[in-house]
Structure formats: C-alpha cells, structure tokens
Design a protein around this motif. Structure first.
Motif, PDB file in Angstrom:
ATOM      1  N   LYS A   1     120.439  57.310 -91.765  1.00 14.12           N
ATOM      2  CA  LYS A   1     121.197  56.368 -90.937  1.00 14.12           C
ATOM      3  C   LYS A   1     122.617  56.846 -90.681  1.00 14.12           C
ATOM      4  O   LYS A   1     123.185  56.592 -89.634  1.00 14.12           O
ATOM      5  CB  LYS A   1     121.244  54.995 -91.598  1.00 14.12           C
ATOM      6  CG  LYS A   1     119.969  54.227 -91.484  1.00 14.12           C
ATOM      7  CD  LYS A   1     120.149  52.826 -92.003  1.00 14.12           C
ATOM      8  CE  LYS A   1     118.915  52.020 -91.650  1.00 14.12           C
ATOM      9  NZ  LYS A   1     119.146  50.598 -91.809  1.00 14.12           N
ATOM     10  N   GLU A   2     123.195  57.556 -91.648  1.00 15.31           N
ATOM     11  CA  GLU A   2     124.595  57.951 -91.531  1.00 15.31           C
ATOM     12  C   GLU A   2     124.815  59.423 -91.238  1.00 15.31           C
ATOM     13  O   GLU A   2     125.891  59.805 -90.776  1.00 15.31           O
ATOM     14  CB  GLU A   2     125.344  57.554 -92.806  1.00 15.31           C
ATOM     15  CG  GLU A   2     125.367  56.047 -93.006  1.00 15.31           C
ATOM     16  CD  GLU A   2     126.117  55.640 -94.253  1.00 15.31           C
ATOM     17  OE1 GLU A   2     126.827  56.488 -94.841  1.00 15.31           O
ATOM     18  OE2 GLU A   2     125.986  54.467 -94.627  1.00 15.31           O
TER      19      GLU A   2
ATOM     20  N   ARG B   1     126.358  60.932 -88.232  1.00 13.33           N
ATOM     21  CA  ARG B   1     125.726  60.354 -87.051  1.00 13.33           C
ATOM     22  C   ARG B   1     126.666  59.370 -86.378  1.00 13.33           C
ATOM     23  O   ARG B   1     127.454  58.712 -87.026  1.00 13.33           O
ATOM     24  CB  ARG B   1     124.449  59.609 -87.444  1.00 13.33           C
ATOM     25  CG  ARG B   1     123.406  60.562 -87.944  1.00 13.33           C
ATOM     26  CD  ARG B   1     121.999  60.261 -87.604  1.00 13.33           C
ATOM     27  NE  ARG B   1     121.738  59.544 -86.394  1.00 13.33           N
ATOM     28  CZ  ARG B   1     120.765  58.654 -86.287  1.00 13.33           C
ATOM     29  NH1 ARG B   1     120.000  58.370 -87.318  1.00 13.33           N
ATOM     30  NH2 ARG B   1     120.536  58.052 -85.141  1.00 13.33           N
TER      31      ARG B   1
ATOM     32  N   GLU C   1     125.730  56.415 -83.987  1.00 10.96           N
ATOM     33  CA  GLU C   1     124.542  55.728 -83.483  1.00 10.96           C
ATOM     34  C   GLU C   1     124.581  55.498 -81.975  1.00 10.96           C
ATOM     35  O   GLU C   1     123.573  55.637 -81.292  1.00 10.96           O
ATOM     36  CB  GLU C   1     124.374  54.399 -84.215  1.00 10.96           C
ATOM     37  CG  GLU C   1     122.982  53.841 -84.092  1.00 10.96           C
ATOM     38  CD  GLU C   1     122.768  52.679 -85.031  1.00 10.96           C
ATOM     39  OE1 GLU C   1     122.024  51.773 -84.636  1.00 10.96           O
ATOM     40  OE2 GLU C   1     123.338  52.681 -86.130  1.00 10.96           O
TER      41      GLU C   1
ATOM     42  N   LYS D   1     117.608  57.005 -80.998  1.00 13.56           N
ATOM     43  CA  LYS D   1     118.034  55.623 -80.684  1.00 13.56           C
ATOM     44  C   LYS D   1     116.943  54.640 -80.992  1.00 13.56           C
ATOM     45  O   LYS D   1     115.787  54.935 -80.899  1.00 13.56           O
ATOM     46  CB  LYS D   1     118.442  55.521 -79.216  1.00 13.56           C
ATOM     47  CG  LYS D   1     119.700  56.293 -78.946  1.00 13.56           C
ATOM     48  CD  LYS D   1     120.290  55.904 -77.624  1.00 13.56           C
ATOM     49  CE  LYS D   1     121.574  56.671 -77.445  1.00 13.56           C
ATOM     50  NZ  LYS D   1     122.511  56.101 -76.620  1.00 13.56           N
TER      51      LYS D   1
END
Length: 173
Positions: free
Chosen positions: A7-8, A93, A95, A173
């Motif tokens: 996620k990061e 990341r 997002e 995404k």
C-alpha cells in the motif's frame, strides 16, 4: 526479478535480464536498471580478464559462456562470471498518480523504450475518473492488463525481438 507491491511502497529486486517501469502520472519511471555488460559499472568488472576472462561483443556484451547478464541466480558454473547480489529499489507509492507497472524481460526493453511501453499500455486505459485499465469489451482490468501485455509483446516482435519475451502489466489503481 521480484516485485512486491504494498500500500505504501513498491520493492523491486533485480538480478538481471528484466526491468520494472512504473507509469506515474502518465510518465515512465524506471524502478530498476538494465543489468547489462555494456553498463559502465558492469563493463568495468566484466572486462577484468582476471575475474571473468574476456567478454564477447555479439550484438551485446556477453560473458563466457555466452551469458547476456552479469548478475543472475545462475548455476554453480557461472559463479566466476556473475554477481549474485541483486539491485534493490524501494519506491514510495503515490496512490493518486501511480497508474500501473510494466515488468518485462530485456527482450522487450532492448527494442521498446520505457516511455513507448507506457504509452502502449495507456491505450488500454479509460480516461474517465477512475483511470482504471479496461479491456476492449469493457469487462475487466485483468483482461485489459493481459491485452496490454500482449500488445507490448507483439510490438517487441515487430521490432525484431524473438527470445523470451515475458511481460506482466500490474494495475495499481
């Protein structure tokens, strides 16, 4: 090559013969570099005849016994020629702007540039609010990623690449 998408951050571990490119905000961002004998830091080591013998320039810098990479998980017989320590990249990341990853063997990258590859994959994106990949029949992102990878492979073959064209497109995404 190993790619871990969290996620990061995205972590790329490259042993050679592959490269990962992130399309971020429409721009190509290499997450690894081509580990080829032509690279200045690799060539210096590869040309050290005391270490590897001599290199052969046959449409690329090759190490005996005709290995196209100077780093690898290769077998025991290659240990005298290659570095077994990978190149590791950790990228934070974002997002909103991270669109997709292209992970492919050098058979793509030797004939198609990072920017061009991202442009080809973007053709499979819907320019709507989501920016998600959609297949030609609008069904799924997985089908779109597969179609985009196939289009890149066809492009690589059209540009003369014939050996081990392996491509993965990962929707972010």
């Amino acid at each position: 090559m190993v790619v871990v998408v969290g996620k990061e951050e995205v972590v790329v571990v490259n042993f050679g013969n592959s490269k990962a490119v992130l399309c971020r905000g429409g721009l190509a961002v290499p997450l690894s570099s081509d580990l080829k004998g032509e690279r200045a830091d690799e060539k210096g080591r590869c040309d050290d005849e005391a270490v590897v013998g001599r290199t052969i320039n046959w449409n690329a810098c090759h190490l005996p016994p005709l290995s196209t990479t100077s780093r690898s998980l290769g077998g025991e017989y290659r240990k005298q020629y290659i570095i077994m320590e990978p190149e590791v990249t950790v990228m934070k990341r974002t997002e909103q702007s991270d669109d997709f990853l292209i992970i492919a063997t050098n058979s793509l990258w030797n004939v198609v540039g990072d920017k061009t590859a991202c442009e080809v994959v973007k053709r499979y994106c819907v320019n709507g609010e989501s920016g998600r990949l959609m297949s030609s029949d609008g069904s799924s992102t997985a089908a779109a990623a597969s179609e985009a990878a196939t289009a890149l492979a066809v492009l690589a073959m059209a540009k003369g690449s014939r050996h081990n064209i392996s491509i993965i497109v990962v929707q972010l995404k």
